[in-house]
Design a protein around this motif. Structure first.
Motif, mmCIF file in Angstrom:
data_model
loop_
_atom_site.group_PDB
_atom_site.id
_atom_site.type_symbol
_atom_site.label_atom_id
_atom_site.label_comp_id
_atom_site.label_asym_id
_atom_site.label_seq_id
_atom_site.Cartn_x
_atom_site.Cartn_y
_atom_site.Cartn_z
ATOM 1 N N THR A 19 -14.759 -26.852 165.834
ATOM 2 C CA THR A 19 -15.805 -27.549 165.105
ATOM 3 C C THR A 19 -16.876 -26.544 164.699
ATOM 4 O O THR A 19 -17.381 -25.801 165.538
ATOM 5 C CB THR A 19 -16.422 -28.649 165.988
ATOM 6 O OG1 THR A 19 -15.391 -29.548 166.381
ATOM 7 C CG2 THR A 19 -17.490 -29.418 165.239
ATOM 8 N N ILE A 20 -17.195 -26.523 163.394
ATOM 9 C CA ILE A 20 -18.239 -25.628 162.911
ATOM 10 C C ILE A 20 -19.198 -26.406 162.013
ATOM 11 O O ILE A 20 -18.821 -27.410 161.404
ATOM 12 C CB ILE A 20 -17.674 -24.409 162.154
ATOM 13 C CG1 ILE A 20 -16.849 -24.843 160.942
ATOM 14 C CG2 ILE A 20 -16.884 -23.515 163.067
ATOM 15 C CD1 ILE A 20 -16.415 -23.693 160.057
ATOM 16 N N THR A 21 -20.410 -25.925 161.955
ATOM 17 C CA THR A 21 -21.424 -26.542 161.093
ATOM 18 C C THR A 21 -21.473 -25.795 159.761
ATOM 19 O O THR A 21 -20.937 -24.688 159.632
ATOM 20 C CB THR A 21 -22.817 -26.503 161.743
ATOM 21 O OG1 THR A 21 -23.221 -25.135 161.848
ATOM 22 C CG2 THR A 21 -22.829 -27.187 163.101
ATOM 23 N N GLU A 24 -23.085 -22.416 160.343
ATOM 24 C CA GLU A 24 -22.170 -21.429 160.931
ATOM 25 C C GLU A 24 -21.215 -20.868 159.870
ATOM 26 O O GLU A 24 -20.920 -19.669 159.865
ATOM 27 C CB GLU A 24 -21.380 -22.054 162.075
ATOM 28 C CG GLU A 24 -22.229 -22.341 163.286
ATOM 29 C CD GLU A 24 -21.525 -23.183 164.334
ATOM 30 O OE1 GLU A 24 -21.798 -22.953 165.520
ATOM 31 O OE2 GLU A 24 -20.720 -24.073 163.977
ATOM 32 N N GLU A 52 -26.918 -29.261 161.540
ATOM 33 C CA GLU A 52 -26.347 -30.425 162.229
ATOM 34 C C GLU A 52 -25.104 -31.007 161.553
ATOM 35 O O GLU A 52 -24.404 -31.816 162.150
ATOM 36 C CB GLU A 52 -27.408 -31.520 162.344
ATOM 37 C CG GLU A 52 -27.861 -32.053 161.005
ATOM 38 C CD GLU A 52 -29.120 -32.891 161.066
ATOM 39 O OE1 GLU A 52 -29.143 -33.944 160.418
ATOM 40 O OE2 GLU A 52 -30.063 -32.492 161.756
ATOM 41 N N THR A 53 -24.814 -30.588 160.318
ATOM 42 C CA THR A 53 -23.677 -31.149 159.593
ATOM 43 C C THR A 53 -22.406 -30.404 159.958
ATOM 44 O O THR A 53 -22.265 -29.213 159.669
ATOM 45 C CB THR A 53 -23.913 -31.074 158.065
ATOM 46 O OG1 THR A 53 -25.116 -31.768 157.754
ATOM 47 C CG2 THR A 53 -22.762 -31.696 157.299
ATOM 48 N N GLN A 54 -21.480 -31.107 160.604
ATOM 49 C CA GLN A 54 -20.209 -30.511 161.005
ATOM 50 C C GLN A 54 -19.169 -30.710 159.903
ATOM 51 O O GLN A 54 -19.079 -31.772 159.300
ATOM 52 C CB GLN A 54 -19.711 -31.136 162.300
ATOM 53 C CG GLN A 54 -20.614 -30.838 163.469
ATOM 54 C CD GLN A 54 -20.107 -31.429 164.767
ATOM 55 O OE1 GLN A 54 -19.265 -32.313 164.765
ATOM 56 N NE2 GLN A 54 -20.619 -30.944 165.880
ATOM 57 N N GLN A 56 -15.841 -31.533 158.235
ATOM 58 C CA GLN A 56 -14.799 -32.510 158.529
ATOM 59 C C GLN A 56 -13.570 -32.246 157.656
ATOM 60 O O GLN A 56 -13.634 -31.497 156.680
ATOM 61 C CB GLN A 56 -15.316 -33.935 158.257
ATOM 62 C CG GLN A 56 -16.588 -34.298 158.995
ATOM 63 C CD GLN A 56 -16.405 -34.344 160.494
ATOM 64 O OE1 GLN A 56 -15.431 -34.890 160.987
ATOM 65 N NE2 GLN A 56 -17.345 -33.757 161.226
#
Length: 70
Positions: A19-21, A24, A52-54, A56
């Motif tokens: 999982t990355i934002t 990142e 904060e947005t991962q 998807q």
């Protein structure tokens, strides 16, 4: 079995197993945040939400560069 996420960044297909934002991702590609805006799934994403947005599955992320001139 890993949970591979496929996403699109500047028209290219990428994969990640973690999982990355958005922040990142931009740090990984060494983008300077003052020089562009980020389009996330066809909408401009506020810089305050990048951390904060991962990312998807099947997300579409585009860098829109700001060009000055006259």
């Amino acid at each position: 079995m890993t949970n591979r996420i496929t996403f699109f960044f500047n028209g290219e297909k990428y994969f990640t197993d973690k999982t990355i934002t958005l922040l990142e991702l931009l740090d990984y590609f060494n983008y300077q945040s003052s020089l562009f805006v980020l389009e996330y799934n066809h909408f401009i994403c506020n810089k305050k939400k990048w951390k904060e947005t991962q990312i998807q599955k099947n997300d579409q992320i585009e860098i829109i560069t700001i060009v000055g001139g006259g």
